[in-house]
Design a protein around this motif. Structure first.
Motif, PDB file in Angstrom:
ATOM      1  N   SER A 395     -17.242 -15.617  -2.949  1.00  0.00           N
ATOM      2  CA  SER A 395     -18.336 -14.888  -3.590  1.00  0.00           C
ATOM      3  C   SER A 395     -18.037 -13.409  -3.740  1.00  0.00           C
ATOM      4  O   SER A 395     -18.623 -12.726  -4.583  1.00  0.00           O
ATOM      5  CB  SER A 395     -19.635 -15.079  -2.799  1.00  0.00           C
ATOM      6  N   GLY A 396     -17.146 -12.883  -2.923  1.00  0.00           N
ATOM      7  CA  GLY A 396     -16.759 -11.484  -3.019  1.00  0.00           C
ATOM      8  C   GLY A 396     -15.675 -11.212  -4.034  1.00  0.00           C
ATOM      9  O   GLY A 396     -15.146 -10.107  -4.088  1.00  0.00           O
ATOM     10  N   ASP A 397     -15.344 -12.211  -4.838  1.00  0.00           N
ATOM     11  CA  ASP A 397     -14.278 -12.078  -5.831  1.00  0.00           C
ATOM     12  C   ASP A 397     -14.798 -11.293  -7.035  1.00  0.00           C
ATOM     13  O   ASP A 397     -15.111 -11.858  -8.083  1.00  0.00           O
ATOM     14  CB  ASP A 397     -13.795 -13.467  -6.241  1.00  0.00           C
ATOM     15  N   ILE A 398     -14.890  -9.978  -6.865  1.00  0.00           N
ATOM     16  CA  ILE A 398     -15.426  -9.085  -7.887  1.00  0.00           C
ATOM     17  C   ILE A 398     -14.314  -8.148  -8.349  1.00  0.00           C
ATOM     18  O   ILE A 398     -13.609  -7.557  -7.535  1.00  0.00           O
ATOM     19  CB  ILE A 398     -16.606  -8.259  -7.334  1.00  0.00           C
ATOM     20  N   VAL A 399     -14.162  -8.024  -9.655  1.00  0.00           N
ATOM     21  CA  VAL A 399     -13.181  -7.110 -10.227  1.00  0.00           C
ATOM     22  C   VAL A 399     -13.852  -5.787 -10.590  1.00  0.00           C
ATOM     23  O   VAL A 399     -13.380  -4.713 -10.219  1.00  0.00           O
ATOM     24  CB  VAL A 399     -12.505  -7.732 -11.468  1.00  0.00           C
TER      25      VAL A 399
END
Length: 465
Positions: A395-399
């Motif tokens: 869920s923290g896979d933010i660019v």
């Protein structure tokens, strides 16, 4: 009792856009300070770099890809060499290193800072003169130190008592006289516009000035028959936008320098002020130019040397991000677009791309902020609050955490994220067994592959079964 989200507070909130992110007048427009100098949008609204459109680049090399503007990186290296004339400028290879970049920075007159045996191997493979290489690291192995001594690196930045002992033994074994600098902690930590001058010696790097360890390390090396003491090294932080944070550090470092001269009768010949100079990732960032930094640092050093009663030593700095960072953008292709209703009543578009935290971990790791633009076309649609996310099972896979993109963004579109030349490829991983993207350079309409795309075969080759 309060509870913190296990992936960090960055992933736990559902707030709308941050205060600094203003609604754009034109969602297609580029902020020039975020991009390399040869990047623009054409009449059709498509992003171009050094004579090529991103569609042409994607067709030739695929996505995701790190796209580097060679002339931009070279010009930033030249800017530092020119602005800091009379100084030794060491490019910090940890920001991004490959053989081509080593050759470019050498051709533009810069030296090279490395911090592992692997980085040293890349530098040597590229033909870098070892005398122009400095070796950093808080836990250099005996093998790394021996290699550095055998090839004749220009300086080693010493970071511990154990390292001094290892160098003492190795210098005898190899019959060499290595040139050393002592890394100190000056009790100053700088980050962007703020600096704090207390309680920042609790870290893994360097010898404490206030605790007396730095003075002891200087004297130990000075008294050694084989070890040559060049001077003092200080590094105060990263993503620093101006020179204000250096003033206290220079003062404390030069007091140490003067005290050593008073005790030994020897004024150390060199002083390194480290790096950490920042770049613009978003509209809120206002970094200084190389010329502005040089003018400010020269004035600080002259004033503090006068106050300490010592001559101005040979000076050096270590810019990395400020050279490699703006030169590169990451090119992604959109896979899915999902509107999500927030508790505030606002809507956020989750725009999923074909990369993610494996090619840029900084947003998840540091809470770093980035920007993005729709790169493959122009759009007449209004701006929509968006979050660019990756394909990983996390869920923290933010660019890009917060950005306004055109409301009609759709699968198949290309998105470009600027400012990814520093620490993106260097910190990339194979999370979820995703091969790492290539690094390609563009110059005068010609694409060159600097680091090829990894393949599944590369991943399986390491798995011995």
């Amino acid at each position: 009792m309060s509870h913190t989200h296990v992936a960090g507070s960055i992933h736990a909130d559902v707030a709308a856009a941050p205060v600094w992110l203003g609604l754009p007048d034109d969602v297609n427009a580029l902020l020039p300070q975020l991009w390399s100098r040869n990047t623009a949008k054409n009449e059709a609204g498509e992003l171009t770099v050094a004579g090529l459109t991103v569609s042409e680049i994607a067709d030739r090399v695929g996505t995701p890809a790190y796209v580097l503007d060679e002339d931009d990186l070279r010009s930033r290296a030249r800017d530092f060499a020119t602005a800091f004339s009379g100084w030794d400028v060491f490019y910090a290879g940890k920001s991004f290193l490959c053989r081509a970049v080593v050759r470019w920075i050498a051709e533009e007159g810069l030296n090279l800072d490395v911090c592992t045996g692997g980085e040293l191997a890349v530098a040597l493979a590229a033909g870098m003169d070892p005398a122009r290489i400095g070796l950093h690291g808080n836990n250099k192995s005996e093998e790394e130190l021996a290699t550095a001594l055998r090839v004749g690196v220009g300086r080693i930045i010493v970071d511990s008592e154990e390292e001094i002992a290892r160098l003492s033994s190795l210098s005898d074994q190899l019959d060499v006289r290595p040139k050393l600098m002592v890394r100190v902690t000056a009790g100053v930590e700088a980050h962007t516009h703020e600096y704090i001058s207390t309680a920042h010696e609790d870290q893994k790097f360097g010898f404490s000035i206030s605790g007396g360890q730095a003075a002891g390390a200087l004297r130990q090396i000075h008294d050694h028959p084989r070890l040559q003491l060049l001077g003092i090294h200080s590094h105060i932080g990263s993503q620093i936008f101006d020179a204000d944070g250096f003033e206290v550090a220079v003062r404390r470092t030069l007091r140490l320098h003067a005290a050593f001269a008073a005790q030994t009768g020897v004024e150390l010949p060199e002083l390194d002020l480290g790096g950490g100079f920042g770049i613009a990732y978003t509209s809120q960032d206002t970094p200084s130019s190389a010329q502005e930094l040089a003018e400010a640092l020269n004035a600080i050093v002259r004033a503090e040397c006068l106050a300490a009663g010592v001559a101005v030593p040979k000076l050096s700095i270590e810019p990395g991000r400020s050279i490699s960072g703006p030169s590169t953008f990451t090119l992604y292709r959109v896979g899915t677009v999902k509107p999500v209703q927030l508790d505030s009543g606002a809507t956020r578009l989750y725009v999923s791309v074909d990369g993610g935290m494996s090619d840029n971990i900084r947003t998840a790791l540091y809470g770093a902020e980035y920007s993005a633009t729709l790169a493959s076309r122009g759009s007449d649609a209004g701006p929509a609050l968006s979050r660019v996310v990756g394909k990983h099972c996390e869920s923290g896979d933010i660019v890009v955490r917060d950005e306004f993109l055109p409301a009609d963004i759709r699968p198949g579109d290309l998105i470009a994220v600027p400012g990814t030349g520093a620490y993106s490829r260097s910190m990339a991983s194979n999370y979820n067994h995703v091969p790492r993207p290539p690094v390609v350079s563009v110059r005068d309409g010609v694409i060159s592959t600097l680091v090829r795309r990894e393949t599944v075969d590369d991943l399986l080759a390491l798995d011995v079964g």
